[in-house]
Design an enzyme around this catalytic site. Structure first.
Site, PDB file in Angstrom:
ATOM      1  N   PRO A  67      43.239  42.688  39.426  1.00 46.86           N
ATOM      2  CA  PRO A  67      44.188  42.013  38.531  1.00 46.86           C
ATOM      3  C   PRO A  67      44.150  40.510  38.736  1.00 46.86           C
ATOM      4  CG  PRO A  67      45.357  43.032  40.366  1.00 46.86           C
ATOM      5  CD  PRO A  67      43.905  43.425  40.503  1.00 46.86           C
ATOM      6  N   ASP A 106      48.284  40.614  37.760  1.00 43.30           N
ATOM      7  CA  ASP A 106      48.964  40.311  39.012  1.00 43.30           C
ATOM      8  C   ASP A 106      50.127  39.388  38.646  1.00 43.30           C
ATOM      9  OD1 ASP A 106      49.581  40.045  41.629  1.00 43.30           O
ATOM     10  OD2 ASP A 106      47.912  38.711  42.126  1.00 43.30           O
ATOM     11  N   TRP A 566      49.653  40.350  47.864  1.00 43.75           N
ATOM     12  CA  TRP A 566      48.353  40.982  48.163  1.00 43.75           C
ATOM     13  C   TRP A 566      48.526  42.452  48.534  1.00 43.75           C
ATOM     14  CZ3 TRP A 566      43.953  38.754  46.894  1.00 43.75           C
ATOM     15  CH2 TRP A 566      43.928  37.358  46.746  1.00 43.75           C
ATOM     16  N   GLN A 602      37.178  36.884  47.653  1.00 43.08           N
ATOM     17  CA  GLN A 602      37.973  38.111  47.663  1.00 43.08           C
ATOM     18  C   GLN A 602      37.523  39.089  48.741  1.00 43.08           C
ATOM     19  OE1 GLN A 602      40.620  38.160  46.328  1.00 43.08           O
ATOM     20  NE2 GLN A 602      40.657  37.315  44.268  1.00 43.08           N
ATOM     21  N   TRP A 606      41.268  40.504  48.122  1.00 42.47           N
ATOM     22  CA  TRP A 606      41.531  41.797  47.504  1.00 42.47           C
ATOM     23  C   TRP A 606      40.688  42.925  48.105  1.00 42.47           C
ATOM     24  CZ3 TRP A 606      39.168  44.401  42.870  1.00 42.47           C
ATOM     25  CH2 TRP A 606      39.987  45.430  42.402  1.00 42.47           C
ATOM     26  N   LYS A 639      32.249  21.069  43.323  1.00 44.07           N
ATOM     27  CA  LYS A 639      33.256  21.943  42.753  1.00 44.07           C
ATOM     28  C   LYS A 639      33.630  21.451  41.362  1.00 44.07           C
ATOM     29  CE  LYS A 639      35.822  24.005  46.559  1.00 44.07           C
ATOM     30  NZ  LYS A 639      36.967  23.910  47.439  1.00 44.07           N
ATOM     31  N   LYS A 642      38.551  19.057  36.919  1.00 45.33           N
ATOM     32  CA  LYS A 642      38.973  18.610  35.596  1.00 45.33           C
ATOM     33  C   LYS A 642      38.854  17.098  35.486  1.00 45.33           C
ATOM     34  CE  LYS A 642      42.080  22.277  34.147  1.00 45.33           C
ATOM     35  NZ  LYS A 642      43.440  22.780  34.295  1.00 45.33           N
TER      36      LYS A 642
END
Length: 1073
Positions: A67, A106, A566, A602, A606, A639, A642
């Site tokens: 999610p 989530d 989590w 993750q 997760w 990275k 913006k």
RNA sequence: GGAAAUGUAGCUCAGUGGUAGAGCACUCGGCUGAUAACCGAGCGGUCACAAGUUCAAGUCUUGUCAUUUCCA
């Protein structure tokens, strides 16, 4: 009867469009994609792809969708993962599996609260409480669902098939009931405990922060200047160290009032130094030997040598454990109130280094994670001396009410006054700050609930071995090492928006009782009402008298914390279906999942929480295959940012290049193998050029000529034509290899195979077969149809939108995604054919190279080429093909052997096969290789003789090299022989070359004039006398090739001639008839 | 501070212990009535560095350095 046909020819392709328009030569892929998306939407294709498998009772492929936290619009990272989450299920569906794809959201946790605070213009726990927890949570609920529609549109645009209508949200009542069931299960198994844990803590917002929040942005860790102090701790133990002053160092003087121990490194060497002239007088000090030179001035030494001379003895840290020392302050020095029997001693800690300070670290168990673990293990409890606002409590009477950062100064002054301070210095370091209020954080022990993961560590490691990881090093690397170093998992948050910790406690310690609830039924049984909402404050209102309290005065109240979000996402496999309250059968057959994919971070997020809960609850892994892909970087390799604008805008890419172009770019990159990738417009365009356009052009070519011939192709593998058989065999190879690649989740390798196939298809098969299509050869059409239809099925998971358009254009079927994966076995297998054709392609390539080196353009016909290969018999059938490709009148194919090669003036060269020879001759192999390279060898009857050594097959290989120069022939060497190009030009050949030049010019003129390929023209050519003869000789060829119904060739003067042949010039006039 | 991964051509990356490759980019030449293409040639390398094992190391071992990610 005669009919005059005036209407355009009936158009067969694209079949699905029902239009008199043929295929589009250069389509806008984004426009095509939108049409396909609209078609899917109307047709219900996605649902059908699941239903048809269900109807067939097909085996399932279980995909778990992690999610996302949708607190903003999706970015490249989400898109990337989304493509990977779509590609594999599409493939598995075509392989005959049923793949349900349920979306999840989530919704809980600190990020949601932070966003809500920002929008509400409030900050921190007190302000939220003032605002009202009920109102606050209500706000969170609407704000976390704000972007769901945007997400849906992005995901739909990227052609990701997901079941949104049947989605799950972690805030759902059913979901939460499963989550608290899991908590209760863990509690029943003895895996839950309550304890103190040191966490990053914001004293202004009055809340601990999760690790997650320390990574929210780059602003969190900023440089900060703090006062570091070096403090003396006199030893009180008897023995040779009695009275020696231990030097310890800290950058947080405010934690010194809660000093409970000192830590030394077990393998660090410490020196006992007798400093007669130290700042504190004639004293003995203990300090890490390596750091003694840093304290020369304070200890009163001139130089390092004299300091070292004053060292009377050295100790290993491991020998110093247990030594007692005199506390600095006596705030806790009351055994009747505090457990201090183990306090104020030296402890040995692995984490201590000799890089900073003195190599001896002051320990305040309430304010450092390492400190706490080390001290607690030594029987020293964690006493907190600071309140929620970061101020000293009354326990620390001297500094009560002072904020810890303000207290640094007076504490330092007092140390100095007491003669305990030997150095004070400023210290620059990177320090975490609250990402909301920008104030520096402190580390502080707070009450927290834990899952005792350390207890199930071994089992987690065992079950990890059952998981297939991509990349495979993750199993025992990234994930395995993480499991080995597992710490107990702090699962409570002192916050508001989340699933409740389902624990009720007695509010009177004299009548202790703890109840843990795992279902609504249990709550209804005990509280008499069935909760309608698990969120605070509703859930907190459930109270009841403590059954263990005979006085009836104490009350059972819920503990205030909520669960780490989590914990909730880790419960996804069962909570999404409200297990175990419902769907028990479903869960049994859908756990563990077959496939999960997320970004590499993750692994410790997760994937980890899934694995913990799955191991602890079910003693099984949660997933069978896990892909942890790399991250998407900006076009400068940094990275994505913006503010730097270092990546192309997602919507611009969708609008200009399309979703399939982006999917191809990402899925063909090494990113699913764990690498990182820089997103550039150039890279996306390159994918379009290498994959999308060749495939589209092949489709366009087929449709154009099939329409022109009025032919509807049908599947067939019956053609005996060599090129047809070749491309069918190549298609088999494509299916075989892509199947293997996608079975192992390797879209990088699969993409390369598709790219290579497209190359062969367009630049060999179609290019060399063009005439046959022009002539309406049915075998050619049927073969190309068969190949394209299968290839479009192969690319369907990788280019789902464009593949759909092309496949439906070919077949008018419902959807390529409802088809089965092509069966390689149905296609021709012919390794000889493929090998021979590859040899011919090499000969062609080599022949073109010879033309280049001889300075003869390809349009100029030549008399002959001789191709010598090993196993020449099977290549004879290709002579015509090669003659055409190389524009030669004759191709002579002969066997390559010693006779032919020497007769054509070629020399042999010797290559040593080190793999074969090395083991026999050992280190001599180096010398032999050198001599062979230098040409110092001879061929004898029994073998090859090199510098005294006889080489036998297969220790060497003889290859040919061109040796002599001839004006009549050009010689080139190929991998299995050589070719010989007759470069002699005759007048006949020259005049044909001239004609071909002319044809080329006429074709260009036709194109410039905007004529259709089938338009007829009348043609006039003006040139010099000599050329007239040549062109007249070939006037049939010229009119045939250029569709000239009448042709007029005349000599004359021309002002701006187009050059033809070596010297000629020509003027072309043409008119449409 | 700790852990993991990765360092090969200008870029992106392949590469079973056997004497370094592809695509792209660049330069030059050619070809083209499906193609936004294509074909040929050229250019380009201390396989991060150093030691070790081996007849032989890009490949195996160890160390160092760099980059990235994750955790502090």
């Amino acid at each position: 009867m005669f009919l005059t046909v005036t209407s355009p020819k009936a158009v067969m392709y694209p079949k699905h469009r029902n239009s008199s328009q043929g295929p589009i030569a250069s389509p806008s892929f984004p426009e095509l994609e939108k049409e396909v998306l609209a078609y899917w939407d109307k047709d219900g294709t996605f649902q059908e792809s699941i239903d048809q498998r269900a109807a067939a009772d097909a085996p399932e492929f279980v995909f778990y969708d992690g999610p996302p936290f949708a607190n903003g619009l999706p970015h490249y990272g989400h898109l990337l993962t989304g493509y990977a989450k779509d590609l594999v299920p599409r493939y598995q569906t075509m392989r005959g599996k049923r793949v349900e794809r349920r979306f999840g959201w989530d919704t809980h946790g600190l990020p949601a609260e932070v966003e809500a605070e920002r929008l509400l213009g409030i900050s921190g726990r007190p302000e939220i409480e003032k605002f009202g927890v009920a109102k606050f949570n209500e706000f969170c609920k609407t704000s976390v669902l704000k972007y769901t529609e945007d997400w849906r549109s992005y995901i739909t645009r990227q052609a990701r098939w997901v079941d949104f209508d049947n989605d799950y949200k972690t805030l759902d009542q059913n979901y939460t009931e499963s989550v608290i069931w899991a908590f209760q299960q863990l509690h029943n198994k003895g895996l839950i405990y309550e304890g103190f844990k040191v966490l990053a803590y914001c004293w202004r917002c009055e809340t601990p922060l999760s690790n997650h929040e320390l990574k929210m942005d780059d602003e969190v860790y900023r440089d900060r200047q703090d006062q570091s102090v070096t403090v003396t701790f006199p030893v009180t133990s008897q023995g040779e160290l009695a009275g020696v002053k231990i030097l310890a160092w800290t950058t947080t003087p405010w934690t010194l009032p809660t000093n409970f121990a000192l830590a030394v490194g077990p393998n660090i060497e410490y020196s006992l130094v007798h400093a007669k002239n130290s700042d504190l007088g004639d004293e003995k000090f203990l300090i890490a030997s390596a750091l003694l030179p840093n304290y020369l001035k304070e200890l009163g030494f001139e130089d390092v040598e004299s300091a070292q001379a004053a060292v009377s003895k050295t100790y290993l840290g491991s020998d110093l454990g247990g030594i007692k020392y005199e506390p600095i302050f006596d705030f806790y020095n009351d055994p009747s109130k505090f457990s201090i029997e183990n306090a104020w001693q030296v402890l040995v800690g692995d984490y201590v280094t000799a890089e900073d300070g003195t190599g001896i670290v002051h320990q305040a168990p309430a304010y450092g994670e390492d400190d706490q673990m080390l001290c607690n293990a030594a029987g020293i409890p964690t006493y907190v001396s600071v309140n929620e606002r970061g101020e000293f409590t009354s326990l620390i009477g001297t500094y009560e009410g002072q904020h810890v950062f303000e207290a640094n100064k007076p504490i330092t002054q007092d140390l100095k006054a007491n003669g305990r301070l030997i150095r004070q210095a400023s210290y620059d370091h990177s320090y975490p700050h609250c990402y909301r209020c920008k104030n520096p954080l402190i580390y502080k022990a707070v009450s927290s609930w834990f899952v005792e993961t350390t207890k199930v560590k071994d089992r987690m490691l065992e079950l990890n071995q059952e998981i297939n990881w991509v990349p495979d090093h993750t199993k025992n690397g990234g994930f395995g090492k993480w499991l080995e170093n597992v710490r107990d998992w702090a699962i409570s948050r002192n916050r508001f928006w989340g699933a409740p910790i389902p624990v009720w406690k007695s509010d009177d310690p004299n009548y202790p009782r703890i109840d843990v609830y795992g279902s609504l039924d249990e709550m209804e049984r005990d509280f008499g009402v069935r909760p309608t909402d698990f969120h605070r404050p509703v859930i907190d209102e459930l109270t009841r008298p403590n059954p263990d309290d005979p006085s009836g005065k104490s009350t059972m109240r819920r503990v205030p914390e909520v669960l780490d979000c989590w914990f909730e996402s880790g419960s996804m496999p069962f909570a999404q279906v409200h297990y175990p309250f419902e769907n028990q059968d479903w869960f049994d057959s859908h756990f563990p999942g077959d496939y999960i994919v997320e970004y590499v971070g993750q692994t410790k997020g997760w994937f980890y929480t899934l694995h913990v809960l799955s191991t602890a609850l079910f003693d099984r892994p949660a997933f069978k295959n896990a892909v942890s892909h790399g991250i998407v970087l900006g076009n400068d390799g940094q990275k994505m940012s913006k503010s730097l604008r270092n990546y192309p805008d997602v919507n611009e890419v969708f609008d200009r290049d399309g979703s399939d172009a982006m999917r191809w770019f990402l899925m063909s990159s090494p990113i699913l193998r764990g690498g990182n990738i820089s997103v550039t417009e150039q890279g996306i365009r390159e994918g379009v050029r290498q994959a999308l356009l060749p495939l589209w052009n092949s489709y366009y070519f087929f449709a154009l000529y099939a329409n022109a011939s009025g032919y509807t192709a049908s599947p067939s593998m019956a053609s005996t034509q060599l090129l047809d058989r070749y491309i069918l065999a190549k298609t088999r190879e494509l299916i075989d290899s892509v199947t293997l690649d996608l079975d192992t989740f390797d879209s990088f390798a699969a993409s390369a195979k598709v790219r290579d196939f497209a190359e062969v298809l367009t630049n060999w098969y179609i290019r060399r077969s063009r005439d046959r299509f022009w002539e309406g050869d049915k075998d050619a059409f049927d073969t190309l149809y068969t190949v394209l239809e299968a290839a479009f099925r192969v690319i369907a998971p990788m280019l789902p939108l464009v593949a759909e358009e092309m496949w439906r254009g070919l077949t008018d079927g419902r959807s390529v995604h409802l088809e089965s994966w092509p069966e390689a076995e149905e296609f021709l297998q012919d390794a000889h054919l493929v090998r021979d054709m590859d040899a011919i392609r090499e000969a062609a390539s080599s022949g073109l190279s010879l033309r280049k080196s001889s300075g003869i353009r390809v349009r100029q016909p030549l008399a002959k080429i001789t191709v010598a290969v090993v196993g020449s018999d099977s290549l004879r059938d290709y002579a015509e093909l090669l003659a055409d490709e190389l524009n030669v009148k004759a191709v002579d194919i002969v066997e390559a052997n010693a006779e032919t090669s020497s007769s054509f003036g070629l020399k042999q060269s010797l290559a040593v096969n080190a793999r074969a020879l090395g083991p026999r001759v050992g280190k001599d192999v180096q010398r032999i290789i050198g001599q062979a390279k230098a040409g110092n060898w001879e061929k004898l009857a029994e073998g090859i003789f090199v510098d005294g050594t006889l080489l036998m097959e297969p220790e060497y290989e003889l290859t040919l090299v061109a040796d002599n120069e001839s004006s009549d022939f050009a010689v080139g060497v190929t991998s299995s022989g050589f070719i010989l190009l007759d470069t002699r030009l005759t007048p006949e050949l020259q005049s044909e070359g001239l004609a071909r030049d002319t044809i080329r010019h006429i074709q260009q003129a036709r194109k410039d004039f905007g004529l259709d390929v089938s338009d007829r023209i009348s043609l006039q050519l003006v040139c010099d006398e000599e050329s007239v003869t040549a062109l007249e000789t070939h006037s049939d060829l010229i009119s045939r090739e250029t569709l000239a119904s009448d042709i007029e060739i005349a000599a004359g003067q021309i002002s701006a001639p187009l050059s033809v042949g070596e010297t000629g010039g020509i003027a072309i006039t043409l008119a449409k008839k």
